[in-house]
Design an enzyme around this catalytic site. Structure first.
Site, short mmCIF file in Angstrom:
data_model
loop_
_atom_site.label_atom_id
_atom_site.label_comp_id
_atom_site.label_asym_id
_atom_site.label_seq_id
_atom_site.Cartn_x
_atom_site.Cartn_y
_atom_site.Cartn_z
N LYS A 1 -26.24 44.43 63.11
CA LYS A 1 -27.47 44.77 62.38
C LYS A 1 -27.70 43.63 61.41
CE LYS A 1 -29.32 46.22 59.09
NZ LYS A 1 -30.30 45.39 58.31
N GLU B 1 -16.97 41.83 52.80
CA GLU B 1 -17.11 40.53 52.12
C GLU B 1 -18.21 40.72 51.10
OE1 GLU B 1 -15.17 38.12 52.57
OE2 GLU B 1 -14.25 38.63 54.49
N CYS C 1 -22.37 33.89 47.93
CA CYS C 1 -21.30 34.64 47.28
C CYS C 1 -20.15 33.75 46.84
CB CYS C 1 -20.78 35.74 48.20
SG CYS C 1 -20.39 35.15 49.84
N GLU D 1 -23.43 39.05 39.27
CA GLU D 1 -23.81 38.13 40.36
C GLU D 1 -25.32 37.96 40.34
OE1 GLU D 1 -23.30 39.22 44.60
OE2 GLU D 1 -22.31 37.29 44.78
P1 NAI Z 1 -27.44 44.31 50.71
O1 NAI Z 1 -25.98 44.27 50.50
O2 NAI Z 1 -28.16 45.56 50.35
O3 NAI Z 1 -27.78 43.96 52.25
C1 NAI Z 1 -26.87 43.37 53.16
C2 NAI Z 1 -26.99 44.06 54.51
O4 NAI Z 1 -26.71 45.44 54.37
C3 NAI Z 1 -28.39 43.99 55.13
O5 NAI Z 1 -28.27 43.86 56.53
C4 NAI Z 1 -28.97 45.36 54.79
O6 NAI Z 1 -29.99 45.78 55.66
C5 NAI Z 1 -27.75 46.23 54.94
N1 NAI Z 1 -27.82 47.51 54.21
C6 NAI Z 1 -28.53 47.79 53.09
N2 NAI Z 1 -28.34 49.08 52.73
C7 NAI Z 1 -27.50 49.62 53.65
C8 NAI Z 1 -26.92 50.91 53.82
N3 NAI Z 1 -27.19 51.92 52.98
N4 NAI Z 1 -26.08 51.11 54.85
C9 NAI Z 1 -25.79 50.11 55.71
N5 NAI Z 1 -26.32 48.87 55.61
C10 NAI Z 1 -27.15 48.63 54.58
O7 NAI Z 1 -28.02 43.06 49.94
P2 NAI Z 1 -29.54 42.75 49.48
O8 NAI Z 1 -30.22 44.01 49.09
O9 NAI Z 1 -30.16 41.92 50.51
O10 NAI Z 1 -29.28 41.85 48.18
C11 NAI Z 1 -28.96 42.43 46.93
C12 NAI Z 1 -27.90 41.64 46.22
O11 NAI Z 1 -26.70 41.68 46.98
C13 NAI Z 1 -28.17 40.15 46.06
O12 NAI Z 1 -28.97 39.90 44.94
C14 NAI Z 1 -26.78 39.60 45.91
O13 NAI Z 1 -26.34 39.72 44.59
C15 NAI Z 1 -25.95 40.48 46.80
N6 NAI Z 1 -25.71 39.86 48.12
C16 NAI Z 1 -24.51 39.30 48.36
C17 NAI Z 1 -24.27 38.67 49.56
C18 NAI Z 1 -22.98 38.02 49.84
O14 NAI Z 1 -22.91 37.15 50.69
N7 NAI Z 1 -21.91 38.44 49.21
C19 NAI Z 1 -25.29 38.56 50.61
C20 NAI Z 1 -26.52 39.24 50.28
C21 NAI Z 1 -26.70 39.84 49.07
#
Ligand code: NAI
Ligand code: MG
Length: 487
Positions: A181, A256, A291, A387
C-alpha cells in the site's frame, strides 16, 4: 526519457493485483498532485477493504509456488527485475520527481538504489542458511529458515522507490509474497515498479499494489488475518495504529518510524566536510522530509558562531525550486506537510526568536519552504524534540563530550546519529554510547543496502536492508531427529 521505456507516464492508474491492472471494486479514484505546482498529474484507483481482500487472496494463491521455487530461480528472477529497473531508471526518476517533488538528480539516485536493492537480495535468495545444532550423537538437529507467507508493506511518500524496494526485495527473495500500500501522495512509482517486475518474470500475484488512503486501504491490510508480516514506514502515530492492528492477529510488525538525528560537530573536525554534511544531512535530502536526517545540529561552543556563519554562506548558495529543474531543494510533499512545517517557523519564533537564517516560505505556487536555521535552541525545545520533517534546523551548543552525548541521547527517537571529529577515539566513544540504530562518522548518510537500518527507542522495531533483514522476513523451524544411537 529512455526510448525503450515500457513505463511512460499515464493519466490513469489502476491497482496492480494478480498480474493485472484492475479498477478498484467500487470504481473509486483519487487525484495525485505535483507538489511543485499543485496540478493534478494522475487519477489513481482508490482501493478499499474489498480490494485489499482481493490482493491478499492473490498473494496467498501465489505463495505456494513462489516459496517452493528453487532459490536459484528466485534469485534469477530478482536479478532480471534489477536489470529491468536499471533500464528504466530515467523514467522512474521522472515519475518520482513529478509525484514527490524531489530534485531529478536525487530521484535518479533513488531509482538506482531501487535496482541495487533487487540486486543485493537476488544475491541473498540462495543463501538463506539454517543452523546445525549439536545435541549429542543421538540426535540430528538443524533449522530451516522459512518464509513467513504473505507480507504487507505500508510505505511513505519521501522515498517512494527505495523504501518500496528494500522491503519488497528481501520479502520476495526469501520466498514470501507481497501486498504493498504505497502512500496516497506517491503511488505512481510503486505501480510502475510492480509492472516492471511482472514483465521481468515475477509470477502473477507474487507482488500486488493496492493504492489508496491509510484508513481505507492501509488499516484493512495491517489488520488482515491472512497477512503474516507487516512492514510500515512512516510516523510514530500511524506506526502505533498499524502495530495495534497487527497485534490483534499476532502478526509481527517491522516499524521504521521517525527520527531527530543529532549531528555533532567538534572543533577538531574538517570544517568544510562538517559544513557540507550539515547541508546534505538535512536540507538537500528531499528537503528535510527524511527520517534519518541530521535534524538536530549540536556544535561545540568554541566554533558555534563561526560554524553557523559558514553554514549560512552555504545555505545562500542553495536553489529551491521544482525538482524537474534539478535545484538543491524541492517542495514539501503536500499542503498538510507544508502547513505542518510552516507551523514550526512560528514555534521557533516563539521559542528562540527570529531565525538565524531563512524562515521564509516562497512566494510562488507549490509547497516551497526555504532553508531555515534557529540558533540558540535548547535541546528540550519543541524545535529540538519534535520531528519537523522539513528544512528547519535547530542549532544547539555544547561544551564537552559528555554534554554532547547527553544531548544527543535526550530524545525519544534513536534512528541515526552522526559525529564530525578528527579524533578517532572520540568518534568511537560516541558510537558506543549514542542511542541510535545507525551511527555516521565523518559522513552523514554513510550507509547502503548492505548495512542494517532501523531505530532504537520510538524510532522503531526491526531492521531493514542488509542480511539482517532476512531474519524479519523468515521464521526458523527446528528439526530434531533421534537417530537411534543407544537403543
Ligand atoms: P503516515 O505515517 O500517516 O503515512 C505513512 C503511510 O501510512 C501511508 O501509506 C499512509 O497512507 C499509511 N497510513 C496512514 N494511516 C494509516 C492507518 N490508520 N493504517 C494503516 N496505514 C495508514 O505519515 P504522513 O501522514 O504522510 O506524514 C505525517 C508525518 O509522519 C510527517 O510529517 C513525518 O513527521 C512523519 N513521516 C515519517 C516518515 C519516515 O520515513 N519515518 C515518512 C512519512 C512521514
Ligand atoms: Mg497520516
Amino acid at each position: 526519457m529512455s526510448s525503450d521505456s515500457t513505463v511512460d507516464r499515464q493519466e490513469k492508474y489502476q491497482l496492480f493485483v494478480d498480474g493485472e491492472h484492475v479498477d478498484a471494486e467500487n470504481n473509486g479514484t483519487f487525484d495525485v498532485n505535483d507538489p511543485a505546482t499543485t496540478d493534478v498529474i494522475a487519477e489513481v484507483a482508490r482501493g478499499r477493504e474489498a480490494d485489499i481482500e482481493y490482493a491478499v487472496d492473490a498473494a496467498n494463491a501465489a505463495l505456494d509456488d513462489w516459496r517452493r521455487t528453487n532459490p536459484k530461480a528466485r534469485s534469477e528472477t530478482l536479478r532480471d527485475i534489477a536489470v529491468a529497473l536499471r533500464a528504466n531508471v530515467e523514467t522512474l526518476a521522472q515519475l518520482t520527481t513529478l509525484e514527490n517533488g524531489k530534485p531529478i538528480s536525487e530521484a535518479r539516485g533513488e531509482a538506482e538504489g531501487c535496482a541495487d536493492a533487487f540486486d543485493f537480495y537476488a544475491g541473498i535468495a540462495d543463501k538463506v542458511h539454517g543452523e546445525q545444532i549439536p545435541r549429542g550423537r543421538e540426535y540430528v538437529d538443524f533449522t530451516y529458515r522459512e518464509p513467513l507467507g504473505v507480507t504487507a508493506h505500508i510505505a511513505p511518500w519521501n522515498f517512494p522507490l527505495s523504501i518500496f524496494a528494500r522491503s519488497v526485495a528481501v520479502a520476495l527473495a526469501t520466498g514470501n509474497t507481497a501486498v504493498v500500500k504505497p502512500a496516497e501522495q506517491t503511488p505512481l512509482g510503486a505501480l510502475t515498479i510492480a509492472k516492471i517486475a511482472h514483465e521481468a518474470g515475477l509470477p502473477d500475484g507474487a507482488l500486488n499494489v493496492v493504492t489508496g488512503f491509510g484508513a481505507e486501504a492501509g488499516a484493512p491490510l495491517a489488520g488482515h488475518p491472512n497477512i503474516d508480516c507487516v512492514t510500515f514506514t512512516g510516523s510514530v502515530e500511524t506506526g502505533r495504529k498499524v502495530a495495534e492492528l497487527a497485534a490483534q492477529q499476532i502478526t509481527p510488525a517491522n516499524l521504521e518510524l521517525g527520527g531527530k538525528g543529532p549531528n555533532v560537530v567538534f572543533p577538531d573536525a574538517d570544517m568544510d566536510l562538517a559544513l557540507d554534511n550539515a547541508v546534505a544531512g538535512l536540507f538537500t535530502m528531499v528537503s528535510g522530509q527524511c527520517c534519518s536526517a541530521g535534524s538536530r545540529l549540536l556544535v561545540h561552543e568554541d566554533i558555534y558562531d563561526e560554524f553557523l556563519d559558514n553554514l549560512a554562506d552555504r545555505l545562500d548558495a542553495l536553489e529551491v525550486g521544482p525538482g524537474s529543474e534539478d535545484p538543491d531543494m524541492g517542495p514539501m510533499i503536500d499542503e498538510g506537510q507544508y502547513e505542518k512545517v510552516k507551523s514550526y517557523l512560528d514555534v521557533g519564533r516563539k521559542e528562540v526568536g527570529e531565525p538565524f537564517y531563512g524562515g521564509e516560505v516562497l512566494d510562488r505556487e507549490g509547497y516551497f519552504i526555504g532553508p531555515t536555521v534557529f540558533a540558540g535552541a535548547s535541546n528540550d525545545s519543541r524545535l529540538a524534540q519534535e520531528e519537523i520533517f522539513g528544512p528547519i534546523l535547530p542549532a544547539i551548543s555544547f561544551s564537552d563530550e559528555q554534554e554532547a552525548i547527553e544531548k544527543a541521547n535526550d530524545t525519544e527517537f534513536g534512528l541515526t546519529a552522526g559525529i564530525f571529529t578528527a579524533d578517532l577515539n572520540r568518534a568511537h566513544r560516541f558510537a558506543r554510547d549514542v542511542e541510535a540504530g545507525g551511527v555516521y562518522i565523518n559522513e552523514w548518510f554513510a550507509e547502503g543496502i548492505e548495512t542494517p537500518f532501523g531505530g532504537f527507542k520510538k524510532s522503531g522495531i526491526g531492521r531493514e536492508k542488509s542480511t539482517e533483514a532476512v531474519k524479519h522476513y523468515t521464521q526458523s523451524k527446528n528439526v530434531c531427529a533421534n537417530i537411534g544411537i543407544g537403543e
